[in-house]
Design a protein around this motif. Sequence first.
Motif, PDB file in Angstrom:
ATOM      1  N   THR A  63       0.850  -1.194   0.000  1.00 15.12           N
ATOM      2  CA  THR A  63       0.000   0.000   0.000  1.00 15.12           C
ATOM      3  C   THR A  63       0.884   1.242   0.000  1.00 15.12           C
ATOM      4  N   SER A  98       8.727   1.818   7.500  1.00 19.30           N
ATOM      5  CA  SER A  98      10.122   1.432   7.371  1.00 19.30           C
ATOM      6  C   SER A  98      10.378   0.033   7.935  1.00 19.30           C
ATOM      7  N   GLU A 151      18.246   3.084   3.537  1.00 14.84           N
ATOM      8  CA  GLU A 151      16.853   3.237   3.964  1.00 14.84           C
ATOM      9  C   GLU A 151      16.640   4.644   4.538  1.00 14.84           C
ATOM     10  N   LEU A 155      14.074   7.439   3.224  1.00 17.65           N
ATOM     11  CA  LEU A 155      13.103   8.089   4.110  1.00 17.65           C
ATOM     12  C   LEU A 155      13.210   9.609   4.046  1.00 17.65           C
ATOM     13  N   GLU A 158      11.188  10.326   0.993  1.00 14.65           N
ATOM     14  CA  GLU A 158       9.793   9.875   1.059  1.00 14.65           C
ATOM     15  C   GLU A 158       8.974  10.667   2.082  1.00 14.65           C
TER      16      GLU A 158
HETATM   17  N1  ARG Z   1       6.876   5.631  -2.260  1.00 16.89           N
HETATM   18  C1  ARG Z   1       6.686   4.245  -2.001  1.00 16.89           C
HETATM   19  C2  ARG Z   1       5.366   4.030  -1.307  1.00 16.89           C
HETATM   20  O1  ARG Z   1       4.595   4.917  -1.241  1.00 16.89           O
HETATM   21  C3  ARG Z   1       7.872   3.671  -1.274  1.00 16.89           C
HETATM   22  C4  ARG Z   1       7.955   3.835   0.210  1.00 16.89           C
HETATM   23  C5  ARG Z   1       9.342   3.436   0.634  1.00 16.89           C
HETATM   24  N2  ARG Z   1       9.441   3.252   2.025  1.00 16.89           N
HETATM   25  C6  ARG Z   1      10.538   2.802   2.655  1.00 16.89           C
HETATM   26  N3  ARG Z   1      10.517   2.742   3.940  1.00 16.89           N
HETATM   27  N4  ARG Z   1      11.597   2.403   1.991  1.00 16.89           N
HETATM   28  O2  ARG Z   1       5.039   2.962  -0.864  1.00 16.89           O
END
Ligand code: ARG
Length: 219
Positions: A63, A98, A151, A155, A158
Motif C-alpha cells: 500500500t 520502514s 533506507e 526516508l 519519502e
Molecule cells: N513511495 C513508495 C510508497 O509509497 C515507497 C515507500 C518506501 N518506504 C521505505 N521505507 N523504503 O510505498
Amino acid sequence: MDFASMAQYAPLFVEGLKVTVQIAFVAVIIGAILGLFVALGRLSTNKVISFIATGYIQIIRGTPVLVQLYIIYYATYPLFGFNIPPYIAAVATFGLNSSAYVAEIIRAGIQAVDFGQMEAGRSLGLPHGMVMRYIIIPQAIKNILPALGNEFVVLLKETSVVSIIGTTDLVRQADIIKAATYSNFEPYIIIALIYIVLVLGLSTLINQLERRLKRSDYR
Ligand code: ARG
C-alpha cells in the motif's frame, strides 16, 4: 526569478530541514527495532508467527505510504475520539512503514551469508544458536548496515509526503513561503538543493562505511 528575497526565510528552511531529518531519523530507528522483530518472525520456524510477519510486510509494502499516513492520521479520531498531532502521525507512519522494508533488509542480509558457513559451524559441533550469534550475524551485519543507511536516505525523500497533513517539514515550509511571497518556483528549488546536499552527503558516508566493512573480507 528572485532568490534574494528568499534569504529572509532562511529560518523556515532551517526549521523544515530539522523536522525532515528528525522524522526520517526517528522513523529509521523505530523501523530498525520493529524490523528486527518482523524479520525474526518471518524467519521463524513457527508457521503462525512467520505467516503474521509475512502478512504484515505484504500489507505495508503493498500500500502507498501516503494512504498509510492518511489512515493513521485520520483514523485516530473515529477510533479514540481525538486527533494525534501531525508530527506524531508522521513518525508513526514512517516508523511502521520502514519496519517492513527493514525486515526484508535484515532477512536478505542474513540469507546472503553463504549456507556453508552454517554447515561449517554445525560440523564443528556448535549448536544452531551459537553459529547464528558468532558466525552468521557478524557477517550479516556487513550487508545490513549499509542497506540501513540507504533506507535512511530513502526516508529523507519519502517523508516529503507528510507536508500534506501539515507536518512542518521542508516541503511544508516551501509551501508556506510560496503562499507568503507568491513565488511558486524559488522555494522548491531551494529545498531541492537542500535535499540533494543531504542525500549526496549521506551516500558518500555510506559508501565509505561499506568499503571499511569490506576490508576484513580480503585477508
Ligand atoms: N513511495 C513508495 C510508497 O509509497 C515507497 C515507500 C518506501 N518506504 C521505505 N521505507 N523504503 O510505498
